[in-house]
Write a protein that holds these residues in place. Structure first.
Motif, mmCIF file in Angstrom:
data_model
loop_
_atom_site.group_PDB
_atom_site.id
_atom_site.type_symbol
_atom_site.label_atom_id
_atom_site.label_comp_id
_atom_site.label_asym_id
_atom_site.label_seq_id
_atom_site.Cartn_x
_atom_site.Cartn_y
_atom_site.Cartn_z
ATOM 1 N N CYS A 193 1.352 -4.262 5.499
ATOM 2 C CA CYS A 193 0.474 -3.197 5.001
ATOM 3 C C CYS A 193 -0.987 -3.526 5.279
ATOM 4 O O CYS A 193 -1.767 -2.648 5.665
ATOM 5 N N ARG B 170 3.241 -0.730 11.046
ATOM 6 C CA ARG B 170 4.334 0.032 10.452
ATOM 7 C C ARG B 170 5.584 -0.228 11.260
ATOM 8 O O ARG B 170 5.525 -0.655 12.401
ATOM 9 N N ARG C 296 0.867 -1.176 0.000
ATOM 10 C CA ARG C 296 0.000 0.000 0.000
ATOM 11 C C ARG C 296 0.907 1.230 0.000
ATOM 12 O O ARG C 296 1.990 1.216 0.571
ATOM 13 N N ASP D 102 3.591 1.694 2.824
ATOM 14 C CA ASP D 102 2.896 2.018 4.064
ATOM 15 C C ASP D 102 3.500 1.289 5.259
ATOM 16 O O ASP D 102 3.478 1.801 6.369
ATOM 17 N N SER E 217 1.882 5.156 0.911
ATOM 18 C CA SER E 217 1.676 6.355 1.723
ATOM 19 C C SER E 217 2.638 7.412 1.187
ATOM 20 O O SER E 217 3.627 7.084 0.549
#
Length: 116
Positions: free
Chosen positions: A90, A95, A46, A62, A48
Protein backbone atom coordinates in the motif's frame (compact mmCIF):
# COMPACT_ATOMS: atom_id res chain seq x y z
CA UNK A 1 -47.12 -6.04 -2.91
CA UNK A 2 -47.62 -9.53 -4.23
CA UNK A 3 -44.82 -12.04 -4.27
CA UNK A 4 -44.59 -14.23 -7.39
CA UNK A 5 -45.09 -17.92 -6.73
CA UNK A 6 -42.82 -20.62 -8.07
CA UNK A 7 -43.10 -20.75 -11.85
CA UNK A 8 -44.52 -17.24 -12.25
CA UNK A 9 -42.65 -14.43 -13.92
CA UNK A 10 -39.99 -12.44 -12.09
CA UNK A 11 -40.36 -8.72 -11.33
CA UNK A 12 -39.81 -6.28 -14.18
CA UNK A 13 -36.26 -5.46 -15.22
CA UNK A 14 -36.77 -1.75 -14.48
CA UNK A 15 -37.50 -2.41 -10.80
CA UNK A 16 -34.87 -1.06 -8.39
CA UNK A 17 -32.09 -3.43 -7.30
CA UNK A 18 -32.27 -4.95 -3.83
CA UNK A 19 -31.22 -2.56 -1.10
CA UNK A 20 -28.62 -4.95 0.26
CA UNK A 21 -27.86 -5.53 3.88
CA UNK A 22 -29.34 -2.96 6.27
CA UNK A 23 -26.54 -0.70 7.49
CA UNK A 24 -24.11 -1.65 4.72
CA UNK A 25 -23.78 1.96 3.53
CA UNK A 26 -23.17 3.10 7.10
CA UNK A 27 -20.54 0.38 7.59
CA UNK A 28 -18.74 1.41 4.38
CA UNK A 29 -18.78 5.02 5.54
CA UNK A 30 -16.82 4.04 8.65
CA UNK A 31 -13.78 3.43 6.41
CA UNK A 32 -13.75 6.92 4.81
CA UNK A 33 -10.59 8.73 5.89
CA UNK A 34 -9.32 5.68 7.77
CA UNK A 35 -7.25 2.57 7.19
CA UNK A 36 -8.28 -1.07 7.62
CA UNK A 37 -7.17 -4.39 9.01
CA UNK A 38 -8.10 -7.78 7.56
CA UNK A 39 -9.31 -10.28 10.13
CA UNK A 40 -6.88 -10.81 12.99
CA UNK A 41 -3.88 -9.65 10.98
CA UNK A 42 -2.13 -6.64 12.50
CA UNK A 43 -1.06 -5.19 9.12
CA UNK A 44 -2.75 -1.85 8.43
CA UNK A 45 -3.83 -1.25 4.82
CA UNK A 46 -4.80 1.92 2.96
CA UNK A 47 -8.47 1.87 1.90
CA UNK A 48 -9.81 2.13 -1.63
CA UNK A 49 -13.47 1.86 -2.58
CA UNK A 50 -14.65 -0.46 -5.33
CA UNK A 51 -18.17 -0.86 -6.76
CA UNK A 52 -19.74 -4.29 -6.37
CA UNK A 53 -22.25 -5.89 -8.76
CA UNK A 54 -25.04 -3.70 -7.31
CA UNK A 55 -23.06 -0.50 -7.80
CA UNK A 56 -22.53 -0.07 -4.04
CA UNK A 57 -19.03 1.13 -3.16
CA UNK A 58 -17.38 -1.18 -0.66
CA UNK A 59 -14.00 -0.74 1.07
CA UNK A 60 -11.05 -2.89 0.03
CA UNK A 61 -7.31 -2.87 0.72
CA UNK A 62 -5.52 -0.59 -1.75
CA UNK A 63 -2.94 -3.30 -2.44
CA UNK A 64 -5.76 -5.79 -3.23
CA UNK A 65 -4.40 -8.30 -0.73
CA UNK A 66 -7.26 -10.24 0.79
CA UNK A 67 -9.49 -8.61 -1.80
CA UNK A 68 -12.60 -10.52 -0.76
CA UNK A 69 -13.02 -12.80 2.18
CA UNK A 70 -14.25 -16.17 0.98
CA UNK A 71 -17.62 -17.05 2.44
CA UNK A 72 -17.78 -14.09 4.82
CA UNK A 73 -19.18 -10.59 4.24
CA UNK A 74 -16.62 -7.79 4.10
CA UNK A 75 -18.07 -5.96 7.11
CA UNK A 76 -17.24 -8.97 9.31
CA UNK A 77 -13.67 -9.27 8.02
CA UNK A 78 -12.47 -5.68 7.58
CA UNK A 79 -11.98 -3.46 10.62
CA UNK A 80 -11.55 0.32 10.34
CA UNK A 81 -8.62 1.82 12.22
CA UNK A 82 -6.92 5.18 12.67
CA UNK A 83 -3.50 3.52 12.99
CA UNK A 84 -0.76 4.41 10.52
CA UNK A 85 -0.63 2.36 7.29
CA UNK A 86 2.26 -0.11 7.45
CA UNK A 87 1.52 -2.41 4.49
CA UNK A 88 4.54 -2.22 2.19
CA UNK A 89 2.47 -2.74 -0.96
CA UNK A 90 0.00 0.00 0.00
CA UNK A 91 2.82 2.43 0.87
CA UNK A 92 4.70 1.78 -2.39
CA UNK A 93 1.58 2.06 -4.50
CA UNK A 94 1.90 -1.49 -5.86
CA UNK A 95 -1.40 -3.17 -6.56
CA UNK A 96 -2.01 -6.75 -7.54
CA UNK A 97 -1.27 -7.04 -11.25
CA UNK A 98 -1.45 -9.97 -13.59
CA UNK A 99 0.96 -8.80 -16.28
CA UNK A 100 4.10 -6.75 -16.90
CA UNK A 101 4.15 -3.04 -16.13
CA UNK A 102 4.87 -1.98 -19.72
CA UNK A 103 5.24 -3.63 -23.13
CA UNK A 104 9.01 -3.07 -22.96
CA UNK A 105 9.20 -5.24 -19.84
CA UNK A 106 7.95 -8.32 -21.70
CA UNK A 107 10.58 -10.59 -23.23
CA UNK A 108 10.31 -11.59 -26.89
CA UNK A 109 9.91 -15.26 -27.78
CA UNK A 110 11.90 -15.96 -30.97
CA UNK A 111 9.72 -18.61 -32.60
CA UNK A 112 12.06 -19.08 -35.59
CA UNK A 113 14.81 -20.54 -33.32
CA UNK A 114 12.67 -23.33 -31.87
CA UNK A 115 13.53 -26.70 -33.48
CA UNK A 116 10.48 -28.21 -35.02
Amino acid sequence: MTVPLFGETAPEADSPPPAGVPGEQWAAGQFRGRALRIGRNRTVHRVSFLPDERGVEIPAPDCHTGYFAVGRPWWRVYTPTTDRVDCGLCLNGHRGRSGPESPEAQLALPLDTIPG
